[in-house]
Design a protein around this motif. Structure first.
Motif, PDB file in Angstrom:
ATOM      1  N   LYS A   1      45.493  -0.321 -25.003  1.00 28.82           N
ATOM      2  CA  LYS A   1      44.269  -0.121 -24.229  1.00 28.82           C
ATOM      3  C   LYS A   1      43.568   1.173 -24.632  1.00 28.82           C
ATOM      4  O   LYS A   1      42.374   1.186 -24.928  1.00 28.82           O
ATOM      5  N   SER A   2      44.332   2.271 -24.641  1.00 24.80           N
ATOM      6  CA  SER A   2      43.722   3.560 -24.984  1.00 24.80           C
ATOM      7  C   SER A   2      43.225   3.542 -26.422  1.00 24.80           C
ATOM      8  O   SER A   2      42.154   4.079 -26.721  1.00 24.80           O
ATOM      9  N   THR A   3      44.003   2.935 -27.305  1.00 25.41           N
ATOM     10  CA  THR A   3      43.598   2.890 -28.704  1.00 25.41           C
ATOM     11  C   THR A   3      42.246   2.195 -28.841  1.00 25.41           C
ATOM     12  O   THR A   3      41.355   2.677 -29.547  1.00 25.41           O
TER      13      THR A   3
ATOM     14  N   LEU B   1      36.416   5.323 -19.433  1.00 28.00           N
ATOM     15  CA  LEU B   1      37.339   6.050 -18.554  1.00 28.00           C
ATOM     16  C   LEU B   1      38.768   5.656 -18.896  1.00 28.00           C
ATOM     17  O   LEU B   1      39.117   4.478 -18.812  1.00 28.00           O
ATOM     18  N   ASP B   2      39.573   6.626 -19.279  1.00 25.77           N
ATOM     19  CA  ASP B   2      40.964   6.318 -19.616  1.00 25.77           C
ATOM     20  C   ASP B   2      41.870   6.682 -18.440  1.00 25.77           C
ATOM     21  O   ASP B   2      42.117   7.855 -18.190  1.00 25.77           O
ATOM     22  N   GLU B   3      42.320   5.694 -17.719  1.00 23.93           N
ATOM     23  CA  GLU B   3      43.193   5.880 -16.556  1.00 23.93           C
ATOM     24  C   GLU B   3      42.687   7.018 -15.671  1.00 23.93           C
ATOM     25  O   GLU B   3      43.404   7.987 -15.420  1.00 23.93           O
ATOM     26  N   PRO B   4      41.448   6.916 -15.189  1.00 20.52           N
ATOM     27  CA  PRO B   4      40.844   8.064 -14.508  1.00 20.52           C
ATOM     28  C   PRO B   4      41.536   8.415 -13.194  1.00 20.52           C
ATOM     29  O   PRO B   4      41.410   9.534 -12.730  1.00 20.52           O
TER      30      PRO B   4
HETATM   31 MG   LIG Z   1      46.907   4.789 -22.440  1.00 29.02          MG
END
Ligand SMILES: [Mg+2]
Ligand SMILES: Nc1ncnc2c1ncn2[C@@H]1O[C@H](COP(=O)(O)OP(=O)(O)O)[C@@H](O)[C@H]1O
Lengths: 293, 365
Positions: free
Chosen positions: B42-44, B157-160
């Motif tokens: 997901k983050s990638t 938004l990354d795991e905000p």
């Molecule tokens: Mg991540």
């Protein structure tokens, strides 16, 4: 520790701190006090002592050789500390990456600081000696007269500074690298998304993050370079005619050459006060700015 | 109108393939959640959109323009990092102004945008503080503020919410929902929390095993999971999956036999199912009700009873050893070790074939 442990707790606390305190007292506090006491005496290496009050200090105030050595020491510190700090910072920035090449170069730059002063001066003698040194050879190939780096009064101090910078680079580089590792990588990513140029990333993000390291490097190096000794003694012997004599070299010559223990001790106390005063002044200047922010 | 398009994005770190031909289209003001277990890429994917990573192949387009070769700062996207990534030596105001100054926004407009964002986020009295002097929740707001003032086309938004405590997380979730009404931009939020994804997103992208498993509206993903992974991942407690075999028959709907011999009449069309080969029957807890022994679809022994107040979850074991989760009233009398019957609501059952593909009940006609 809870208070209810009472006296026994205190005692065991002292027992843990004891060995260190003992060592600290014998190798730091005792010599310091002995030095102060000696500086008020006329004393030689054989134990003859007479109380002379501030005589030694008064003599120092009018001794042109001492004045010259103080001046030399300050000029050297000024020639060494700023460039050393800047070069170490630039090298650390260049070496702060996870590649194999960077690791090899980190090793190379650190290796110079492992060498003893004897080896360092030998190396630089090979480089700087006018009759056969590396620089001399190169100047000859270029058709110029080799410069007398180690014997001309205007050149000895810069030569000493260069030698010292080369020798001292490793530790500040390590400190800066450690400081750079502490910067969270995601703020550089945030900066990239904020269109920050390399220049503004350096000035606005990297440098402020390294502030404490920078302060530490400058303070440590100033204190260390004000006590410069080995290179001066081995490379130029303080010459020609005192042009590169540092304060510690002066003290060494007075004590072990002229056996004037009290006079040397007085000079050492002045050096101590200078180092203390300058370090405190730096600290004050920096913490005051920090409070302002 | 299509705003962000991902076209066959592929990314590997060394020998490990992290994203395999990921494609996605997103509307201009859509709120999309990337939901998946940790390590699912997901983050990638988010970082590839932001330009912090480069894809090995594939294209990223925003409003029809390719952006994958652009510098992160030139993509017209703003990101809120998981650990906020505020500049520690700058005040809140400077943090928000930094990107705008670099983009040469006029001074007056910078001040105006900051004032506006600070008002919305209720951080007006914090503007001259440093991040180190603020709580996690306040830093979070600053991080969001720093993104808002840029007025980007797309928020990433990354795991905000993952660094906030439970109470603050719920509150911030509500605020995020209100916020997205105010901004004229798309939002992509990475999360591993399905409640966040379900409540905030217009569409959820379920990621696992290098691929997008399903893209759909929250209820669609819940009621018609594309495959067994999605079925098991979304919903809490998870959907029960038990072995089943198709019974021969003539009717339009599939009738299956469970491992313990019980039969369930589903509303899944027989036509789309493989003729033979193993199946799995998927049952949400709410479609399995405890019943008096001997009266239900099958029999089971109660392993564990979880009383949640408004309802009771009953974890039970079938005769062949498979476990099933059932749901009972809040005041259920069932106790551990009881032998009970289970009444399965076949109309709500799902079937998954050998490769995991989901088959669902025909929409009620
Ligand atoms: Mg991540
Ligand atoms: N810089 C990297 N180098 C090597 N592997 C990485 C790197 N970043 C992520 N990965 C790997 O890629 C996979 C996906 O990571 P990530 O996108 O962070 O997952 P998620 O955000 O879904 O938890 C993980 O297996 C992770 O270990």
């Amino acid at each position: 520790m809870t208070r209810s442990r009472g006296k026994a707790g205190h005692l065991s606390g002292y027992a843990f701190a004891g060995p260190f305190l003992l060592l600290y007292a014998t190798i730091l506090v005792y010599p310091l006090l002995l030095g102060i006491w000696l500086s008020f005496q006329r004393a030689d290496l054989f134990g003859a002592r007479t109380w002379v009050g501030f005589d030694n200090y008064a003599r120092l105030l009018t001794d042109p050789t001492f004045h010259q050595s103080v001046l030399n020491t300050f000029v050297l510190a000024l020639l060494i500390v700023p460039p050393l700090t800047v070069i170490a910072l630039l090298l650390a920035l260049a070496l702060n990456r996870a590649t194999r090449t960077a690791a090899v170069f980190r090793g190379i730059f650190f290796s110079s600081s492992v060498l003893s002063v004897t080896i360092v001066t030998l190396i630089w003698r090979f480089i700087l000696t006018p009759d056969a040194g590396l620089v001399a050879e190169i100047s000859q190939v270029l058709g110029r007269e080799p410069l007398p780096f180690l014997s001309h009064p205007d050149l000895t101090i810069p030569s000493l500074a260069i030698t010292t910078i080369w020798w001292s680079l490793g530790f500040p580089i390590m400190l800066f690298l450690a400081g750079l590792q502490q910067v969270p990588p995601d703020i550089y990513e945030a900066a990239a998304l904020d269109r920050s140029s390399r220049w503004s990333t350096f000035w606005r993000i990297t440098l402020p993050s390294l502030r404490r390291t920078l302060v530490l490097v400058i303070m440590l190096q100033t204190a260390a370079q004000l006590q410069l000794f080995g290179q001066a003694q081995l490379l130029t012997a303080g010459g020609p005619s005192g042009a590169s004599r540092t304060m510690v070299l002066f003290i060494y010559e007075v004590v072990f050459g002229r056996w004037d223990l009290g006079y040397g001790a007085a000079a050492a106390e002045i050096l101590f006060l200078l180092v203390l005063g300058i370090t405190l002044a730096q600290y004050w200047a920096i913490t005051r700015r920090e409070a302002e922010r | 109108m299509l705003s962000l398009e991902l076209d066959r994005i592929r990314k590997a770190y060394g020998d490990t393939l992290v994203l395999d031909d990921v494609s996605l289209g997103m509307d201009a003001r859509e709120f999309i959640a990337f939901l998946g277990p940790s390590g699912s890429g997901k983050s990638t994917l988010l970082r590839i959109i932001a330009g912090l990573e480069t894809a090995d192949s594939g294209e990223v387009r925003l409003d029809g323009q390719r952006i994958d070769h652009l510098h992160p700062g030139d993509r017209n996207v703003a990101m809120v990092f998981q650990h906020y990534a505020l500049y520690p030596h700058m005040t809140v105001r400077e943090n928000m102004a930094f990107g705008l100054r670099n983009a040469r926004v006029p001074k007056g407009e910078i001040d105006e945008r900051i004032a506006q964002a600070a008002k919305v986020l209720e951080i007006e009295d914090q503007l001259d503080k440093k991040p180190g002097q603020m709580s996690g929740g306040q830093r979070q707001r600053v991080a969001i503020g720093r993104a808002i003032v840029k007025q980007p086309r797309l928020f990433l938004l990354d795991e905000p919410l993952s660094n906030l405590d439970a109470a603050l997380r719920t509150r911030t979730r509500v605020e995020l929902a209100q916020l997205r009404q105010r901004v004229d931009a798309g939002v992509i939020m990475v999360t591993h929390d399905q409640a966040e994804a379900m409540t905030l997103a217009d569409r959820i992208v379920i990621m696992n095993d290098r691929r997008i498993q399903q893209i759909g509206a929250p209820m669609e993903i819940y009621t018609r999971p594309a495959n067994a992974f999605v079925a098991g991942f979304v919903g809490s407690p998870a959907m029960t999956l038990v072995k089943a075999a198709l019974e021969p028959g003539e009717g339009p709907f599939a009738r299956v036999r469970l491992g313990d011999g019980a039969q369930v009449e589903t509303r899944v069309s027989r036509a789309g199912l493989p003729v033979d080969g193993p199946l799995r029957l998927g049952l949400r807890p709410e479609s399995v009700r405890p019943a008096a022994a001997g009266t239900g679809t099958t029999e089971a022994e109660v392993l564990l009873v979880e009383r949640l107040g408004d309802r009771t979850l009953v974890y039970a074991r079938l005769a062949n050893g498979e476990e099933v989760t059932a749901q009972d009233e809040g005041n259920s009398r069932i106790r551990m070790g009881d032998r009970i019957g289970l009444a399965v609501d076949g109309k709500a059952a799902h079937l998954f074939d050998a490769d995991g593909t989901g088959h669902h009940a025909e929409a009620a006609a």
